[in-house]
Design a protein around this motif. Sequence first.
Motif, PDB file in Angstrom:
ATOM      1  N   SER A 124       0.844  -1.195   0.000  1.00  0.00           N
ATOM      2  CA  SER A 124       0.000   0.000   0.000  1.00  0.00           C
ATOM      3  C   SER A 124       0.880   1.246   0.000  1.00  0.00           C
ATOM      4  N   PHE A 125       1.160   1.750  -1.191  1.00  0.00           N
ATOM      5  CA  PHE A 125       1.995   2.954  -1.275  1.00  0.00           C
ATOM      6  C   PHE A 125       1.277   4.158  -0.654  1.00  0.00           C
ATOM      7  N   ALA A 126      -0.054   4.217  -0.777  1.00  0.00           N
ATOM      8  CA  ALA A 126      -0.794   5.373  -0.271  1.00  0.00           C
ATOM      9  C   ALA A 126      -0.747   5.434   1.253  1.00  0.00           C
ATOM     10  N   TYR A 127      -0.782   4.279   1.890  1.00  0.00           N
ATOM     11  CA  TYR A 127      -0.690   4.241   3.349  1.00  0.00           C
ATOM     12  C   TYR A 127       0.767   4.268   3.811  1.00  0.00           C
ATOM     13  N   GLY A 128       1.647   3.791   2.937  1.00  0.00           N
ATOM     14  CA  GLY A 128       3.070   3.833   3.258  1.00  0.00           C
ATOM     15  C   GLY A 128       3.637   2.558   3.831  1.00  0.00           C
ATOM     16  N   GLU A 129       2.993   1.427   3.574  1.00  0.00           N
ATOM     17  CA  GLU A 129       3.496   0.154   4.085  1.00  0.00           C
ATOM     18  C   GLU A 129       3.502  -0.912   2.998  1.00  0.00           C
ATOM     19  N   ARG A 130       4.481  -1.789   3.104  1.00  0.00           N
ATOM     20  CA  ARG A 130       4.481  -3.021   2.325  1.00  0.00           C
ATOM     21  C   ARG A 130       4.903  -4.150   3.248  1.00  0.00           C
ATOM     22  N   ALA A 131       4.115  -5.221   3.243  1.00  0.00           N
ATOM     23  CA  ALA A 131       4.414  -6.380   4.074  1.00  0.00           C
ATOM     24  C   ALA A 131       4.528  -7.615   3.192  1.00  0.00           C
ATOM     25  N   TRP A 132       5.361  -8.573   3.609  1.00  0.00           N
ATOM     26  CA  TRP A 132       5.512  -9.789   2.821  1.00  0.00           C
ATOM     27  C   TRP A 132       5.928 -10.943   3.717  1.00  0.00           C
ATOM     28  N   ALA A 133       5.689 -12.136   3.222  1.00  0.00           N
ATOM     29  CA  ALA A 133       6.046 -13.341   3.968  1.00  0.00           C
ATOM     30  C   ALA A 133       6.152 -14.515   3.014  1.00  0.00           C
ATOM     31  N   VAL A 134       7.017 -15.443   3.365  1.00  0.00           N
ATOM     32  CA  VAL A 134       7.199 -16.696   2.646  1.00  0.00           C
ATOM     33  C   VAL A 134       7.129 -17.819   3.666  1.00  0.00           C
ATOM     34  N   ARG A 135       6.532 -18.911   3.294  1.00  0.00           N
ATOM     35  CA  ARG A 135       6.417 -20.045   4.204  1.00  0.00           C
ATOM     36  C   ARG A 135       7.779 -20.418   4.783  1.00  0.00           C
ATOM     37  N   GLY A 136       7.861 -20.397   6.109  1.00  0.00           N
ATOM     38  CA  GLY A 136       9.093 -20.751   6.794  1.00  0.00           C
ATOM     39  C   GLY A 136      10.112 -19.641   6.883  1.00  0.00           C
ATOM     40  N   GLY A 137       9.797 -18.457   6.334  1.00  0.00           N
ATOM     41  CA  GLY A 137      10.780 -17.376   6.296  1.00  0.00           C
ATOM     42  C   GLY A 137      10.458 -16.184   7.166  1.00  0.00           C
TER      43      GLY A 137
END
Length: 269
Positions: A124-137
């Motif tokens: 979400s560039f407008a809110y100012g956050e990016r989140a991510w995840a990978v299984r086991g990571g």
Amino acid sequence: MSAPLDDAFLARALATAQRAADAAEAVIEPRWRARDFSVETKADATPVTEADRDAEAAIKRVLREDFPGHAFYGEEEGREGEGEFLWLIDPIDGTKAFVRGYPMFSTQVALMHAGELVLGVSASFAYGERAWAVRGGGAHLRDARGTVRRIHVAATRAFDAQAAISTGNLKSLAGSPARWAAYGDLVRRVGRIRGYGDFLHYHLLARGAIDLVIESDLNILDIAPLVVLVREAGGTFTNLDGQPIGLDTRSALAGTPELHAQAIAAFNA
């Protein structure tokens, strides 16, 4: 037989998903800033803009370059292809917010392998956050200052004055007297009840700022990356019946393991 799903593959897929989110942002941001887009109403009475359609196409171009044999399930163009690898795409999750001019919208990109969600990017560039995840990571978040950190759900174990709940759409929940009463009991017991909605309350949950998210009306494209994010942050994510999240999911209950277990018991007493 399923293809192997090792760390190297997941790292490559995550990098591709990040580039796909970047491509969507390049399409969406100038239209958001200029308020330059037309709006149509789909058959389900929800809005859609050319930014939604163009962003989905941009995401798919990036994904196809690296994974030409994979299948796709997009919000605007539906299901394309078959196979054990399925990319789930919502180019603008929160189109109503986008149209009305407030920043509670995001781009959602996830990968499902043999029916299991294994990777997700929520941007979400407008809110100012990016989140991510990978299984086991583990789960990670980049904030508005560009700081990246690993995130984890809170240690909240009880519905008490320190606990916080956030809700999304509750129409179906409100139609069930028993579940509505159970929800009311939880509200009376906690210190805060909010309605952050869409991507935001899952980001807040994953970084320990709230403790439980309840939604009774959604689809898998609304939450696919967020399922991986919450789980990798140490949380539990099912539907309101306590069943695993899948392509047919229509509700969500996500939280710290202890609160999730107690809420499942309450909603299914």
